[in-house]
Design an enzyme around this catalytic site. Structure first.
Site: not given
Length: 618
Positions: A162, A165, A322, A569
């Protein structure tokens, strides 16, 4: 009609010259013109042909047997033919000897250059056994054992990580694939012009193939789907190896990666259905694969409708990372994509049901109304269905709700413009679609895509603009909005920083990304051994090309710090929106959208006449 070379009444123009000059005058003038036209001195033979001997008495006429002509006319005729032939030969020689200058194609624009890089991010996020042409030198095979410990799903290798990570979240990943497919359906010619069509289709297929593994795609009815692989406990109390506690290259992961399933997850299933349905249109020329995707999409959507519930409702992990606020918007979105993929009007009827639209938030303007994201697809679904009204006009019984969606799309587009105050902007000009909260860029790129796409819809429908209240705005205003936002991301901002890694000279060097931050040096760092790479102030040893980071704060500030994921990120969903916006803005504006491909499965429209009015009763 052009009137060049014709008189005002349409006949050929005739120019009559006065004939007061004598033959001698005309001949003398022509000789002068011929001499002036020559590029080098005449030799003696040519001079004698044209001029004759200087002291010899000239005969007035030349006898050609049965024809007697004036000497001057003869000289003029012969001279003209010779000079014409000479000049023609000279011109031919020049044309053949002078090197030709081939006009090179203009250099690619910044959007095309950034597009090449933004697509590479997906190569860096691939999980499983990588193809030979993955072209990311510091990535290798990883997590090939995913699913081995699951009783339901034996093989869950593949798919995409995703973010920074190694967790595979199906919810944002399926939204990312839907956005990529949408952009290919609309702008396949632009992808081809950029040399990226096969690449982006390969990216979509990698995601679609993985989704087909996460449920029984050959069945007509299912009761369970895999929603996530890997876990990321952020509580701080859990020190067992997991995908957040550990900082290590995906290639070195050796701890257990659990598979999380769900049996009541309408939002996730409907979004996955949208991903497979849209991909089936991308791959419509591969009939067997396209049909496999359509069947899987149908099965998922039936599951979504039959077993209602939010996928994040009973799962704390999903709700942290999410969280889905509802599944009604996915019903509209997934139903619209299934209609385009199958032509089955039952999906259109569902997507245009007023009650479902109401639950999805179509009739109220909350703070996030008009903001397309991995959680809220309403704005995207309304643009997608406005397309149907603009180009096919299905009429009754869909017209009323489609007109509503079209009007609401117009309002959303108005809200993006700087003339309105629905959303604030930073001093540098970045629209604050998430109202100053962190990680703003993922929302900005989605809006830029919708604005450009809707502008192209209007252009294709021969509509020069749209109304915001009493004011009429040109479609160019929408494109300008999109350009200002993407230009900001590419470096036109107060910090002069590109927020796409590898684009420009000044971009983030400490991206929150495990694989990019640990050198590929044949040393396997264990779960905590990689922390030194997480915490070092040195730049990442590997460049995760094309990654769009989370973005600046509401003051245009940015901290290039690896541990601050709110700045540094990247995510799949964010990059998918970026790719879509970049391809929409790339190349020539005149190329526009592909009007027809999305309708390839839709049967001809024969609108049902509305019912007659009830008889009048006194």
């Amino acid at each position: 009609m052009s009137m060049y070379g014709r008189d005002p009444w349409g006949g050929p123009l005739e120019i009559n010259t006065a004939d007061s000059a004598t033959d001698d005058d005309r001949s003398r003038n022509l000789q002068d013109l011929d001499r002036a036209a020559l590029s080098r001195p005449l030799d003696e033979t040519q001079q004698s042909w044209l001029l004759g001997p200087g002291e010899q008495k000239k005969k007035k006429y030349v006898d050609l047997g049965c024809i007697i002509v004036s000497r001057k006319i003869f000289v003029w005729t012969v001279g003209t033919l010779l000079v014409s032939g000479f000049l023609a030969g000279l011109i031919t020689l020049i044309v053949k000897t002078v090197p030709r200058h081939h006009h090179p194609h203009p250099p690619p624009d910044n959007y095309t250059l950034a597009l090449h890089k933004a697509l590479m991010f997906f190569n860096a996020q691939r999980s499983g056994k990588l193809p030979k042409h993955n072209n990311v030198s510091w990535r290798g095979n990883s997590c090939t054992q995913d699913g081995d410990d699951s009783s339901l799903f034996k093989d869950l290798s593949g798919g995409y990580y995703d973010a920074g990570d190694a967790i595979k979240f199906n919810f944002p990943a399926s939204f990312a694939m839907t956005m990529l497919s949408w952009s290919v359906i609309e702008y396949s010619a632009k992808y081809e012009a950029a040399g990226e069509l096969n690449h982006v289709k390969d990216i979509i297929k990698w995601g679609s193939d993985y989704f087909l593994k996460t449920f029984n795609h050959t069945a007509d009815s299912i009761s369970t789907i895999a929603m996530q692989v890997g876990v990321g406990d952020t509580s701080g109390g859990n020190t067992s190896p997991n995908d957040h506690y550990c900082w290590m290259r995906p290639e070195d992961i050796d701890y257990v990666r659990p598979v999380i399933t769900c049996s009541s997850c309408s939002d996730l299933a409907a979004e996955m259905a949208a991903a497979l349905a849209s991909a089936s249109i991308v791959f419509k020329d591969n009939k067997a694969y396209s049909q496999k995707l359509v069947h899987g999409a149908r099965t998922l959507f039936k599951f979504a409708r039959d077993q209602r519930g939010r996928y994040s409702g009973g799962n704390s992990e999903a709700s942290i990372f999410y969280n889905s606020t509802s599944y009604w918007d996915e019903f509209v979105w997934g139903g619209a994509w299934l209609y385009y993929a199958t032509g089955n009007s039952s999906y259109l009827q569902l997507s245009t049901t007023p009650g479902i639209a109401k639950h999805a938030g179509a009739f109220w303007g909350g703070p996030d109304y008009g903001v397309l994201s991995w959680d809220n697809k309403l704005a995207g679904a309304q643009v997608l269905l406005s397309r149907l009204r603009l180009f096919l006009s299905p009429g009754y019984p869909y017209e009323e709700i489609l007109r509503t969606f079209h009007n609401q799309t117009s309002i959303v587009m108005c809200s993006y413009l700087p003339f309105f105050t629905k959303f604030n902007r930073t001093r540098g000009g970045l629209i604050q679609l998430n109202h100053g909260r962190p990680q703003p860029l993922q929302y900005v790129v989605n809006a830029a895509f919708l604005a450009t796409l809707y502008s192209d819809y209007l252009e294709a429908a021969d509509t020069p603009g749209w109304y915001c209240g009493p004011n009429f705005y040109s479609t160019d205003v929408l494109r300008d909005f999109a350009k200002t936002q993407i230009d900001y991301i590419l470096g036109k901002n107060p910090r002069k920083m590109s927020y796409i890694v590898g684009f420009g000279n000044h971009y983030p060097k400490h991206v929150h990304h495990r694989g990019a931050s640990i050198p590929k040096n044949k040393i396997k760092y264990n779960c905590k051994g990689g922390w030194k790479w997480r915490d070092t102030k040195k730049p990442n040893p590997n460049t995760v090309v094309g990654a769009m980071v989370a973005g600046p704060d509401k003051h245009d500030g940015f901290h290039d710090v690896r541990t601050n994921y709110n700045y540094t990120e990247p995510t799949l969903a964010g990059n998918a929106g970026l790719v879509a916006a970049l391809v929409a803005l790339s190349g020539e504006k005149t190329s526009g959208i592909d009007k027809n491909t999305i309708f390839s499965a839709v049967p001809p429209m024969f609108p049902t006449p509305p019912p007659p009015p009830a008889p009048w009763k006194p």
